[in-house]
Enzyme design. Sequence first.
Site, mmCIF file in Angstrom:
data_model
loop_
_atom_site.group_PDB
_atom_site.id
_atom_site.type_symbol
_atom_site.label_atom_id
_atom_site.label_comp_id
_atom_site.label_asym_id
_atom_site.label_seq_id
_atom_site.Cartn_x
_atom_site.Cartn_y
_atom_site.Cartn_z
ATOM 1 N N ASN A 109 0.872 -1.183 0.000
ATOM 2 C CA ASN A 109 0.000 0.000 0.000
ATOM 3 C C ASN A 109 0.909 1.233 0.000
ATOM 4 O O ASN A 109 1.508 1.548 1.024
ATOM 5 C CB ASN A 109 -0.881 -0.031 1.257
ATOM 6 C CG ASN A 109 -1.678 1.245 1.434
ATOM 7 O OD1 ASN A 109 -1.781 2.059 0.515
ATOM 8 N ND2 ASN A 109 -2.240 1.431 2.623
ATOM 9 N N LYS A 119 0.065 4.227 -0.271
ATOM 10 C CA LYS A 119 -0.604 5.415 0.305
ATOM 11 C C LYS A 119 -0.406 6.618 -0.622
ATOM 12 O O LYS A 119 -0.334 6.452 -1.838
ATOM 13 C CB LYS A 119 -0.092 5.689 1.721
ATOM 14 C CG LYS A 119 -0.109 4.440 2.591
ATOM 15 C CD LYS A 119 0.062 4.740 4.041
ATOM 16 C CE LYS A 119 0.217 3.436 4.796
ATOM 17 N NZ LYS A 119 0.083 3.593 6.232
ATOM 18 N N HIS A 142 -9.453 0.771 4.970
ATOM 19 C CA HIS A 142 -8.183 1.002 5.667
ATOM 20 C C HIS A 142 -8.439 1.936 6.852
ATOM 21 O O HIS A 142 -9.257 2.851 6.768
ATOM 22 C CB HIS A 142 -7.167 1.634 4.697
ATOM 23 C CG HIS A 142 -5.781 1.651 5.264
ATOM 24 N ND1 HIS A 142 -5.375 2.588 6.189
ATOM 25 C CD2 HIS A 142 -4.715 0.844 5.053
ATOM 26 C CE1 HIS A 142 -4.108 2.345 6.512
ATOM 27 N NE2 HIS A 142 -3.683 1.291 5.833
ATOM 28 N N GLU A 152 -6.885 4.355 7.986
ATOM 29 C CA GLU A 152 -6.688 5.787 7.711
ATOM 30 C C GLU A 152 -7.936 6.391 7.070
ATOM 31 O O GLU A 152 -8.204 7.582 7.215
ATOM 32 C CB GLU A 152 -5.437 5.988 6.842
ATOM 33 C CG GLU A 152 -4.176 5.769 7.660
ATOM 34 C CD GLU A 152 -2.949 5.370 6.866
ATOM 35 O OE1 GLU A 152 -2.944 5.506 5.631
ATOM 36 O OE2 GLU A 152 -1.987 4.894 7.501
ATOM 37 N N GLU A 160 -5.193 -5.227 10.629
ATOM 38 C CA GLU A 160 -4.171 -4.203 10.824
ATOM 39 C C GLU A 160 -4.463 -3.426 12.112
ATOM 40 O O GLU A 160 -5.298 -2.510 12.108
ATOM 41 C CB GLU A 160 -4.192 -3.208 9.664
ATOM 42 C CG GLU A 160 -3.930 -3.827 8.310
ATOM 43 C CD GLU A 160 -3.392 -2.785 7.343
ATOM 44 O OE1 GLU A 160 -2.268 -2.972 6.861
ATOM 45 O OE2 GLU A 160 -4.075 -1.779 7.103
ATOM 46 N N GLY A 206 2.709 2.009 10.779
ATOM 47 C CA GLY A 206 3.692 3.077 10.664
ATOM 48 C C GLY A 206 4.413 3.415 11.964
ATOM 49 O O GLY A 206 5.102 4.425 12.052
ATOM 50 N N SER A 222 3.558 -2.413 10.330
ATOM 51 C CA SER A 222 5.001 -2.455 10.575
ATOM 52 C C SER A 222 5.647 -3.787 10.197
ATOM 53 O O SER A 222 6.564 -4.256 10.883
ATOM 54 C CB SER A 222 5.308 -2.098 12.033
ATOM 55 O OG SER A 222 4.915 -0.763 12.300
HETATM 56 C C1 PEP Z 1 -0.694 0.068 6.139
HETATM 57 O O1 PEP Z 1 -0.858 1.277 6.103
HETATM 58 O O2 PEP Z 1 -1.539 -0.671 5.612
HETATM 59 C C2 PEP Z 1 0.497 -0.455 6.803
HETATM 60 C C3 PEP Z 1 0.494 -1.704 7.131
HETATM 61 O O3 PEP Z 1 1.532 0.429 7.007
HETATM 62 P P1 PEP Z 1 3.002 0.071 7.594
HETATM 63 O O4 PEP Z 1 3.447 -1.220 6.987
HETATM 64 O O5 PEP Z 1 3.845 1.230 7.205
HETATM 65 O O6 PEP Z 1 2.835 -0.055 9.094
#
Ligand code: PEP
Length: 247
Positions: free
Chosen positions: A11, A13, A95, A97, A165, A171, A210
């Site tokens: 992703n 973003k 997601h 976000e 997630e 992040g 992460s």
């Molecule tokens: C995400 O935004 O779906 C995600 C998993 O981000 P990160 O791997 O940077 O934690």
Amino acid sequence: MTAPTPLIAGNWKMNGTGASIAEARAVAAQLDGRHVRVAICPPATLIQRMSEALAGTAVLVGAQDCHSEESGAFTGDVSAEMLADAGARLVIVGHSERRAGYCETDELVARKARAVVRAGLEPIVCVGETLAQRKAGKALEVVTGQVRGSLPRELDRKPYSLAYEPVWAIGTGLTPTLPEIEEMHRAIRAVLRELFGDDGDKPPILYGGSVKPDNAADILHAAEVGGALVGGASLKAEDFLGIIRAV
Ligand code: PEP
């Protein structure tokens, strides 16, 4: 039932311009044919160009969101049909976000997932608890509730995946323990079986939050983990390949 083929989805973003397509090409060039599906979800502006650049390779192109309607007066939005037309094969919906920043409810996420299926694409439906919810002992209840509310019945017998997630892991460099990941993935699988019977065993349940090359092998080999949704570490081909190779 045989285990679903693992999916590693990146992703990007709101990152990337035309020059970044070189990273996607580098991923495609180094895939070694192992038993894994690989997808990259760039910003909508890159979907068409990336699909053309990756045509004939094993890397699928996905989108990060879509509107629930096919067309109409929705300024700034993009429908699943438009994403399909641009070359997308998968669409992330729900997601955290978007749930947090755009007040997306389970009901809206379910409508978006339905739209993705309507367009002949494959949804990746995201769920996950906040840190406050985990600290309050409510993680399982919150996430299984999101799964029940975000999956439309139209998904039955269609290809899709779930992505667990934890919001606090995205992040941040933090991850749940492996037993915590396994507990959540088992609980999600139980809900999928409840909703779809034996077909609930088919979708891979991805972990996201992460994931990096150095923790990927442990996470990807945990029970009921069927792949990963990767944010930051999907932006650089070498990091993303490190995760893919850990499957
Ligand atoms: C995400 O935004 O779906 C995600 C998993 O981000 P990160 O791997 O940077 O934690």
